[in-house]
Design a protein around this motif. Structure first.
Motif, PDB file in Angstrom:
ATOM      1  N   ARG A   1       0.271  -2.437  -8.415  1.00  0.00           N
ATOM      2  CA  ARG A   1      -0.434  -1.873  -9.559  1.00  0.00           C
ATOM      3  C   ARG A   1       0.552  -1.666 -10.713  1.00  0.00           C
ATOM      4  NH1 ARG A   1      -3.636   3.383  -8.027  1.00  0.00           N
ATOM      5  NH2 ARG A   1      -4.545   1.826  -6.626  1.00  0.00           N
ATOM      6  N   ASP A   2       0.136  -2.022 -11.928  1.00  0.00           N
ATOM      7  CA  ASP A   2       0.993  -1.897 -13.114  1.00  0.00           C
ATOM      8  C   ASP A   2       2.311  -2.637 -12.908  1.00  0.00           C
ATOM      9  OD1 ASP A   2       1.714  -1.051 -15.681  1.00  0.00           O
ATOM     10  OD2 ASP A   2       2.760   0.717 -14.909  1.00  0.00           O
ATOM     11  N   ALA A   3       2.209  -3.838 -12.311  1.00  0.00           N
ATOM     12  CA  ALA A   3       3.415  -4.601 -11.988  1.00  0.00           C
ATOM     13  C   ALA A   3       4.066  -5.164 -13.243  1.00  0.00           C
ATOM     14  CB  ALA A   3       3.067  -5.744 -11.041  1.00  0.00           C
ATOM     15  N   PRO A   4       5.392  -5.171 -13.303  1.00  0.00           N
ATOM     16  CA  PRO A   4       6.082  -5.802 -14.436  1.00  0.00           C
ATOM     17  C   PRO A   4       5.979  -7.314 -14.355  1.00  0.00           C
ATOM     18  CG  PRO A   4       7.664  -5.136 -12.766  1.00  0.00           C
ATOM     19  CD  PRO A   4       6.325  -4.617 -12.310  1.00  0.00           C
ATOM     20  N   TRP A   5       6.256  -7.980 -15.489  1.00  0.00           N
ATOM     21  CA  TRP A   5       6.325  -9.433 -15.442  1.00  0.00           C
ATOM     22  C   TRP A   5       7.529  -9.825 -14.606  1.00  0.00           C
ATOM     23  CZ3 TRP A   5      10.146 -12.916 -16.582  1.00  0.00           C
ATOM     24  CH2 TRP A   5       9.793 -14.273 -16.524  1.00  0.00           C
TER      25      TRP A   5
ATOM     26  N   VAL B   1      13.437  -4.898 -14.518  1.00  0.00           N
ATOM     27  CA  VAL B   1      12.945  -4.982 -13.145  1.00  0.00           C
ATOM     28  C   VAL B   1      13.984  -4.481 -12.152  1.00  0.00           C
ATOM     29  CG1 VAL B   1      12.177  -6.550 -11.318  1.00  0.00           C
ATOM     30  CG2 VAL B   1      11.404  -6.896 -13.663  1.00  0.00           C
ATOM     31  N   ALA B   2      13.521  -3.652 -11.217  1.00  0.00           N
ATOM     32  CA  ALA B   2      14.352  -3.200 -10.108  1.00  0.00           C
ATOM     33  C   ALA B   2      13.741  -3.709  -8.806  1.00  0.00           C
ATOM     34  CB  ALA B   2      14.446  -1.681 -10.073  1.00  0.00           C
ATOM     35  N   CYS B   3      14.586  -3.996  -7.838  1.00  0.00           N
ATOM     36  CA  CYS B   3      14.098  -4.607  -6.595  1.00  0.00           C
ATOM     37  C   CYS B   3      14.970  -4.153  -5.428  1.00  0.00           C
ATOM     38  CB  CYS B   3      14.135  -6.129  -6.733  1.00  0.00           C
ATOM     39  SG  CYS B   3      13.811  -7.040  -5.212  1.00  0.00           S
ATOM     40  N   VAL B   4      14.343  -4.036  -4.266  1.00  0.00           N
ATOM     41  CA  VAL B   4      15.080  -3.780  -3.030  1.00  0.00           C
ATOM     42  C   VAL B   4      14.555  -4.751  -1.988  1.00  0.00           C
ATOM     43  CG1 VAL B   4      13.470  -1.929  -2.395  1.00  0.00           C
ATOM     44  CG2 VAL B   4      15.706  -2.059  -1.281  1.00  0.00           C
ATOM     45  N   ALA B   5      15.465  -5.329  -1.193  1.00  0.00           N
ATOM     46  CA  ALA B   5      15.086  -6.382  -0.249  1.00  0.00           C
ATOM     47  C   ALA B   5      15.812  -6.225   1.074  1.00  0.00           C
ATOM     48  CB  ALA B   5      15.392  -7.759  -0.849  1.00  0.00           C
ATOM     49  N   SER B   6      15.250  -6.860   2.100  1.00  0.00           N
ATOM     50  CA  SER B   6      15.870  -6.846   3.418  1.00  0.00           C
ATOM     51  C   SER B   6      15.510  -8.138   4.133  1.00  0.00           C
ATOM     52  CB  SER B   6      15.389  -5.642   4.229  1.00  0.00           C
ATOM     53  OG  SER B   6      16.153  -5.475   5.407  1.00  0.00           O
TER      54      SER B   6
ATOM     55  N   GLU C   1       0.822  -1.204   0.000  1.00  0.00           N
ATOM     56  CA  GLU C   1       0.000   0.000   0.000  1.00  0.00           C
ATOM     57  C   GLU C   1       0.861   1.262   0.000  1.00  0.00           C
ATOM     58  OE1 GLU C   1      -3.439   2.270  -0.080  1.00  0.00           O
ATOM     59  OE2 GLU C   1      -3.202   0.104  -0.332  1.00  0.00           O
ATOM     60  N   ALA C   2       1.959   1.224   0.761  1.00  0.00           N
ATOM     61  CA  ALA C   2       2.823   2.401   0.870  1.00  0.00           C
ATOM     62  C   ALA C   2       3.662   2.629  -0.380  1.00  0.00           C
ATOM     63  CB  ALA C   2       3.729   2.266   2.085  1.00  0.00           C
ATOM     64  N   THR C   3       4.099   1.551  -1.025  1.00  0.00           N
ATOM     65  CA  THR C   3       5.026   1.688  -2.163  1.00  0.00           C
ATOM     66  C   THR C   3       4.358   1.523  -3.519  1.00  0.00           C
ATOM     67  OG1 THR C   3       5.580  -0.680  -2.170  1.00  0.00           O
ATOM     68  CG2 THR C   3       6.895   0.770  -0.738  1.00  0.00           C
ATOM     69  N   ARG C   4       3.185   0.860  -3.549  1.00  0.00           N
ATOM     70  CA  ARG C   4       2.477   0.543  -4.799  1.00  0.00           C
ATOM     71  C   ARG C   4       3.269  -0.421  -5.681  1.00  0.00           C
ATOM     72  NH1 ARG C   4      -2.690   2.018  -3.725  1.00  0.00           N
ATOM     73  NH2 ARG C   4      -2.769   4.131  -2.865  1.00  0.00           N
ATOM     74  N   GLN C   5       4.226  -1.128  -5.096  1.00  0.00           N
ATOM     75  CA  GLN C   5       5.050  -2.064  -5.849  1.00  0.00           C
ATOM     76  C   GLN C   5       4.679  -3.496  -5.483  1.00  0.00           C
ATOM     77  OE1 GLN C   5       6.910  -0.594  -8.162  1.00  0.00           O
ATOM     78  NE2 GLN C   5       6.221   1.344  -7.274  1.00  0.00           N
ATOM     79  N   THR C   6       5.185  -4.453  -6.270  1.00  0.00           N
ATOM     80  CA  THR C   6       4.971  -5.860  -5.965  1.00  0.00           C
ATOM     81  C   THR C   6       5.847  -6.266  -4.790  1.00  0.00           C
ATOM     82  OG1 THR C   6       4.377  -6.433  -8.237  1.00  0.00           O
ATOM     83  CG2 THR C   6       5.170  -8.218  -6.837  1.00  0.00           C
TER      84      THR C   6
ATOM     85  N   GLY D   1      12.885   2.884 -13.823  1.00  0.00           N
ATOM     86  CA  GLY D   1      12.426   4.142 -14.387  1.00  0.00           C
ATOM     87  C   GLY D   1      11.111   4.609 -13.807  1.00  0.00           C
ATOM     88  N   LYS D   2      10.334   3.662 -13.224  1.00  0.00           N
ATOM     89  CA  LYS D   2       9.065   4.035 -12.608  1.00  0.00           C
ATOM     90  C   LYS D   2       9.119   3.971 -11.089  1.00  0.00           C
ATOM     91  CE  LYS D   2       5.886   2.912 -16.374  1.00  0.00           C
ATOM     92  NZ  LYS D   2       4.633   2.184 -16.736  1.00  0.00           N
TER      93      LYS D   2
END
Length: 264
Positions: free
Chosen positions: A129-133, A207-212, A104-109, A232-233
């Motif tokens: 929302r508008d998630a990449p493959w 695809v870009a990703c950040v993890a912890s 909800e906070a990031t709008r990312q997968t 880019g998004k």
């Protein structure tokens, strides 16, 4: 060598056990396979056709496989047993509200994954929302070195785990997968220091990703959480602190849950 390519005789030349053969039959089902025939199972595993036919009948009888016309698929009994896997279930149950907040906070997968050998297994995925493959799927696997969650998990793992990953070979998955040991080891050291792992097109194009990592007490990580989106998004450097905070919150919640269960 993948399970599909594995021969029925181990290096020692001794006959393969029934358990190993059953494992090979399960592993023959890829992420998109819903049903396979005996001939295809034979081709993928290298197990003699007569043996495959016998094992399929026995596995079908106990619910490990289900008949689908002339083919068989993975059975409901496997799902039931999988739901009893305590590590996966407990981490997912505790983490799910935090994962929902992060999406909800990031709008990312948002992903939740655990480490199994040299691979990560995805326990939960909440699509943005508008998630990449993405090549990931719940219950699916990817090489740990090629994913954000995998690098976050490896950075907190014992040296022998990292050595096993390096010995297995750093296969290319995405356009920018790290395929040489030196750069990966240096990156893992930085991740161990910062608590945040970044990925740019290492698991899939664009695809870009950040993890912890999510920890339990003072031991190695029990899971990792990530947020992924289009390059880019999404500015993953800005998303990073939110992912890290989510991992810390899940860690605290897991600790509280286990303290209550242990009567603490």
């Amino acid at each position: 060598m993948s399970p599909i390519e594995r021969n029925t005789l181990p290096p020692s030349g001794e006959p393969t056990s029934v358990v190993r053969r059953m494992s090979d039959l399960f592993a023959a089902f890829g992420p998109t396979d819903t049903a396979l025939g005996v001939n295809e199972l034979t081709r993928r595993t290298g197990i003699p056709k007569a043996t495959v036919s016998r094992l399929v009948k026995e596995m079908e009888a106990v619910g490990f496989l289900e008949r689908r016309g002339a083919k068989v698929g993975l059975g409901l009994r496997l799902f039931e047993l999988g739901e009893r896997a305590s590590r996966r279930r407990s981490v997912r149950e505790v983490a799910l509200p935090f994962l929902a907040d992060l999406r909800e906070a990031t709008r990312q997968t948002v992903h939740l994954a655990i480490l199994d050998g040299t691979e990560v297994v995805y326990v939960e995925i909440l699509p943005g929302r508008d998630a990449p493959w993405l090549p990931s799927g719940v219950g699916g696997r990817l090489p740990a070195h090629a994913t954000g969650v995998g690098k976050a998990l490896l950075a907190g793992s014992p040296p022998q785990v990292i050595a096993e990953v390096l010995a297995a070979g750093l296969v290319r998955v995405g356009p920018r997968t790290i395929t040489t040991p030196g750069p990966l080891v240096r990156q893992l050291r930085r991740i161990a220091s910062s608590g945040i792992a970044y990925e740019h097109e290492e698991s899939a194009p664009g695809v870009a990703c950040v993890a912890s990592a999510i920890r339990s007490a003072d031991g190695p990580p029990v899971a990792a959480v990530s947020a992924s989106g289009w390059i880019g998004k999404v500015d993953i450097r800005r998303v990073g602190p939110a992912v890290h905070t989510t991992a810390l919150s899940i860690t605290r919640a897991l600790t509280d849950t286990r303290d209550r269960e242990n009567g603490g």
